[in-house]
Design a protein around this motif. Sequence first.
Motif, PDB file in Angstrom:
ATOM      1  N   TRP A   1      55.453  36.093  31.305  1.00 56.88           N
ATOM      2  CA  TRP A   1      55.355  35.991  32.773  1.00 56.88           C
ATOM      3  C   TRP A   1      54.905  37.312  33.379  1.00 56.88           C
ATOM      4  O   TRP A   1      53.982  37.344  34.214  1.00 56.88           O
ATOM      5  N   ALA A   2      55.531  38.420  32.998  1.00 52.23           N
ATOM      6  CA  ALA A   2      55.187  39.725  33.568  1.00 52.23           C
ATOM      7  C   ALA A   2      53.746  40.099  33.252  1.00 52.23           C
ATOM      8  O   ALA A   2      53.011  40.598  34.126  1.00 52.23           O
ATOM      9  N   SER A   3      53.319  39.850  32.020  1.00 52.93           N
ATOM     10  CA  SER A   3      51.952  40.194  31.604  1.00 52.93           C
ATOM     11  C   SER A   3      50.920  39.354  32.344  1.00 52.93           C
ATOM     12  O   SER A   3      49.880  39.856  32.785  1.00 52.93           O
ATOM     13  N   ASP A   4      51.198  38.067  32.482  1.00 52.06           N
ATOM     14  CA  ASP A   4      50.238  37.181  33.139  1.00 52.06           C
ATOM     15  C   ASP A   4      50.178  37.421  34.645  1.00 52.06           C
ATOM     16  O   ASP A   4      49.098  37.391  35.247  1.00 52.06           O
ATOM     17  N   LEU A   5      51.326  37.661  35.268  1.00 56.11           N
ATOM     18  CA  LEU A   5      51.352  37.864  36.721  1.00 56.11           C
ATOM     19  C   LEU A   5      50.559  39.099  37.120  1.00 56.11           C
ATOM     20  O   LEU A   5      49.725  39.049  38.031  1.00 56.11           O
ATOM     21  N   PHE A   6      50.805  40.205  36.439  1.00 50.97           N
ATOM     22  CA  PHE A   6      50.066  41.420  36.785  1.00 50.97           C
ATOM     23  C   PHE A   6      48.570  41.229  36.549  1.00 50.97           C
ATOM     24  O   PHE A   6      47.730  41.672  37.339  1.00 50.97           O
ATOM     25  N   LEU A   7      48.223  40.538  35.450  1.00 54.29           N
ATOM     26  CA  LEU A   7      46.811  40.352  35.102  1.00 54.29           C
ATOM     27  C   LEU A   7      46.097  39.502  36.152  1.00 54.29           C
ATOM     28  O   LEU A   7      44.980  39.817  36.573  1.00 54.29           O
ATOM     29  N   ILE A   8      46.740  38.444  36.588  1.00 54.48           N
ATOM     30  CA  ILE A   8      46.142  37.596  37.624  1.00 54.48           C
ATOM     31  C   ILE A   8      45.930  38.405  38.901  1.00 54.48           C
ATOM     32  O   ILE A   8      44.886  38.301  39.558  1.00 54.48           O
ATOM     33  N   GLY A   9      46.910  39.230  39.249  1.00 57.80           N
ATOM     34  CA  GLY A   9      46.766  40.076  40.428  1.00 57.80           C
ATOM     35  C   GLY A   9      45.628  41.067  40.290  1.00 57.80           C
ATOM     36  O   GLY A   9      44.849  41.280  41.234  1.00 57.80           O
ATOM     37  N   MET A  10      45.502  41.681  39.121  1.00 56.70           N
ATOM     38  CA  MET A  10      44.389  42.611  38.900  1.00 56.70           C
ATOM     39  C   MET A  10      43.057  41.889  39.021  1.00 56.70           C
ATOM     40  O   MET A  10      42.124  42.367  39.689  1.00 56.70           O
ATOM     41  N   ASN A  11      42.948  40.728  38.385  1.00 53.40           N
ATOM     42  CA  ASN A  11      41.685  40.000  38.389  1.00 53.40           C
ATOM     43  C   ASN A  11      41.283  39.499  39.773  1.00 53.40           C
ATOM     44  O   ASN A  11      40.090  39.317  40.050  1.00 53.40           O
ATOM     45  N   ARG A  12      42.259  39.267  40.619  1.00 49.45           N
ATOM     46  CA  ARG A  12      41.952  38.810  41.979  1.00 49.45           C
ATOM     47  C   ARG A  12      41.501  39.960  42.884  1.00 49.45           C
ATOM     48  O   ARG A  12      40.936  39.713  43.947  1.00 49.45           O
ATOM     49  N   ASN A  13      41.743  41.192  42.465  1.00 52.27           N
ATOM     50  CA  ASN A  13      41.488  42.320  43.355  1.00 52.27           C
ATOM     51  C   ASN A  13      40.562  43.390  42.783  1.00 52.27           C
ATOM     52  O   ASN A  13      40.118  44.262  43.520  1.00 52.27           O
ATOM     53  N   VAL A  14      40.279  43.323  41.481  1.00 56.56           N
ATOM     54  CA  VAL A  14      39.444  44.341  40.836  1.00 56.56           C
ATOM     55  C   VAL A  14      38.508  43.672  39.836  1.00 56.56           C
ATOM     56  O   VAL A  14      38.920  42.768  39.113  1.00 56.56           O
ATOM     57  N   GLU A  15      37.270  44.134  39.784  1.00 58.14           N
ATOM     58  CA  GLU A  15      36.326  43.682  38.765  1.00 58.14           C
ATOM     59  C   GLU A  15      36.407  44.658  37.598  1.00 58.14           C
ATOM     60  O   GLU A  15      35.745  45.695  37.584  1.00 58.14           O
ATOM     61  N   ALA A  16      37.260  44.354  36.635  1.00 62.90           N
ATOM     62  CA  ALA A  16      37.447  45.234  35.479  1.00 62.90           C
ATOM     63  C   ALA A  16      37.726  44.376  34.259  1.00 62.90           C
ATOM     64  O   ALA A  16      37.828  43.144  34.353  1.00 62.90           O
ATOM     65  N   LEU A  17      37.870  45.017  33.115  1.00 61.23           N
ATOM     66  CA  LEU A  17      38.040  44.308  31.841  1.00 61.23           C
ATOM     67  C   LEU A  17      39.397  44.645  31.227  1.00 61.23           C
ATOM     68  O   LEU A  17      39.728  45.824  31.060  1.00 61.23           O
ATOM     69  N   GLU A  18      40.164  43.597  30.901  1.00 56.33           N
ATOM     70  CA  GLU A  18      41.512  43.785  30.358  1.00 56.33           C
ATOM     71  C   GLU A  18      41.660  43.054  29.036  1.00 56.33           C
ATOM     72  O   GLU A  18      41.125  41.961  28.854  1.00 56.33           O
ATOM     73  N   TYR A  19      42.447  43.651  28.137  1.00 62.64           N
ATOM     74  CA  TYR A  19      42.677  43.037  26.846  1.00 62.64           C
ATOM     75  C   TYR A  19      44.165  42.737  26.659  1.00 62.64           C
ATOM     76  O   TYR A  19      45.034  43.268  27.346  1.00 62.64           O
ATOM     77  N   CYS A  20      44.429  41.855  25.680  1.00 59.98           N
ATOM     78  CA  CYS A  20      45.787  41.417  25.409  1.00 59.98           C
ATOM     79  C   CYS A  20      45.977  41.291  23.900  1.00 59.98           C
ATOM     80  O   CYS A  20      45.108  40.764  23.204  1.00 59.98           O
ATOM     81  N   TYR A  21      47.086  41.804  23.385  1.00 56.29           N
ATOM     82  CA  TYR A  21      47.444  41.550  21.999  1.00 56.29           C
ATOM     83  C   TYR A  21      48.875  41.043  21.974  1.00 56.29           C
ATOM     84  O   TYR A  21      49.604  41.129  22.967  1.00 56.29           O
ATOM     85  N   HIS A  22      49.294  40.534  20.837  1.00 56.91           N
ATOM     86  CA  HIS A  22      50.544  39.760  20.798  1.00 56.91           C
ATOM     87  C   HIS A  22      51.408  40.157  19.615  1.00 56.91           C
ATOM     88  O   HIS A  22      51.045  39.941  18.472  1.00 56.91           O
ATOM     89  N   PHE A  23      52.549  40.774  19.901  1.00 58.80           N
ATOM     90  CA  PHE A  23      53.549  41.026  18.874  1.00 58.80           C
ATOM     91  C   PHE A  23      54.419  39.786  18.727  1.00 58.80           C
ATOM     92  O   PHE A  23      55.163  39.419  19.641  1.00 58.80           O
ATOM     93  N   ALA A  24      54.327  39.133  17.581  1.00 56.61           N
ATOM     94  CA  ALA A  24      55.108  37.927  17.312  1.00 56.61           C
ATOM     95  C   ALA A  24      56.338  38.279  16.479  1.00 56.61           C
ATOM     96  O   ALA A  24      56.363  39.272  15.758  1.00 56.61           O
TER      97      ALA A  24
END
Length: 456
Positions: free
Chosen positions: A310-333
């Motif tokens: 939730w925290a990762s997705d919420l911040f990312l959606i906010g960034m994408n709505r306000n900035v044209e930049a490139l973000e990456y995601c990796y996953h510790f399982a």
Amino acid sequence: MKLTPAEIYNRAETGPIMDEGQFDKKILPRKLRELARDYDIKYNPAEPVPTDDSLADAVFEAGKRLLLDLGILCTDTGRLIKFSDEEIKEGLKSAPNKIEVGQGERTRILTPRKAGDKSVPWLVPGPSGMPISEELAPIVATSIAKEPLAEGYWGPTIPRFQGIQVKLHSPLEIFASKYEITSSKEGVRRAGKEGLAVVGGMTGLGLPAFMAAMSAGGLTKGDCILTSCVNELKINYDILSKVLYTSRCTDVNLMYDPTPVLGGIAGGPETTAIVSAAQEIECLLLGATLSGGNAIDIWSGTSSNREAIWASDLFLIGMNRNVEALEYCYHFAAAGPCTEMLLYEGAAKTIAAVASGYDFHCGPLALKAGKENYISPLEFRLCMEVAHAVTGIKRGDANDLIKLLFVKFEDKIKNPPQGKSFTECMDLKSLEPSKEWQVIYEKVKKELEDIGIQFR
């Protein structure tokens, strides 16, 4: 417009004095709580992929305010690197929004995705800093890079070189760091994918070793090198030197990694989302080509749980709505290879990453990426197939799928199955998975089809 290295250095030397202990224990946590209250940011466990755009915008604004009010603490000088409101606005406007990865026929142009985007993220499987033994490094690289959907390869950490433990800042770290890159490139070549972008810099934590990764025969234009922030909202001269050297003196893409620790200084999911936004903005101001924001839960060491997603997705959606930049995601399982749980975890996180708009995805990294050689191509294969299957998915539909998967693994995160190592679940000659692992993969893939994922 980028701030000059001299300006950044001068602020680290002359900014307001700040005690690190006070910053960590009182000033930052208090400010985060105030911002969460003032911007009315509240955790919603029912939506791992948040659908409230106004909430996402609030997290972005709160993160921007956090960076403006506090700045970044340079731990080498005990001073705050401060930014003006105008510098933050201009820095975000000039953030990279189109980059080139790979070489020759393997070249790809990356542009920003948004929530619900119909394009497929850049899919870069690989150890992503997991410890891989020297002898297995090129073999692991070949086995993963030859996956049909792999568009890059993210290299490992080499814990021992020529039989000797690699220590931070030791001369041996330089050569282990270079070997990390050359073994990755050799594995990619053996896979028949020469020119595929390599992501590296995982072994070379010291500055000389970091630079060795970009020496002759190492990372070059179209590749990416990663360096990590100091949690939370801090930096030191070693990391600042890496950031400024890469972004101003090379043509290698800089991945600057601000992974916040949920349950640590960052606090709960609401405040972790805020500090994620602030650190993402920090990365862009300092010169990152790509930046990340994948929260790690302090109690489980994973990014699989509901709060971290939730925290990762919420911040990312906010960034994408306000900035044209490139973000990456990796996953510790939490789970290991050759287990159903690892595939469930990977599928859930992949659906969340694709639906929320990440531009670049890697995972799942088994057993919290901490156990040597606990990796295989099959977990990456399934997640890449899931990514292709769910592009364009609506956030509400993504939540329905993720919650069905949570039922299968959420209560096991703190006590996951260990699974099997690369040599135990892969044939070293054919580089094919064991019959047991193949059966598990096919079973889970069928279950994903049964809940509505339509593989292409």
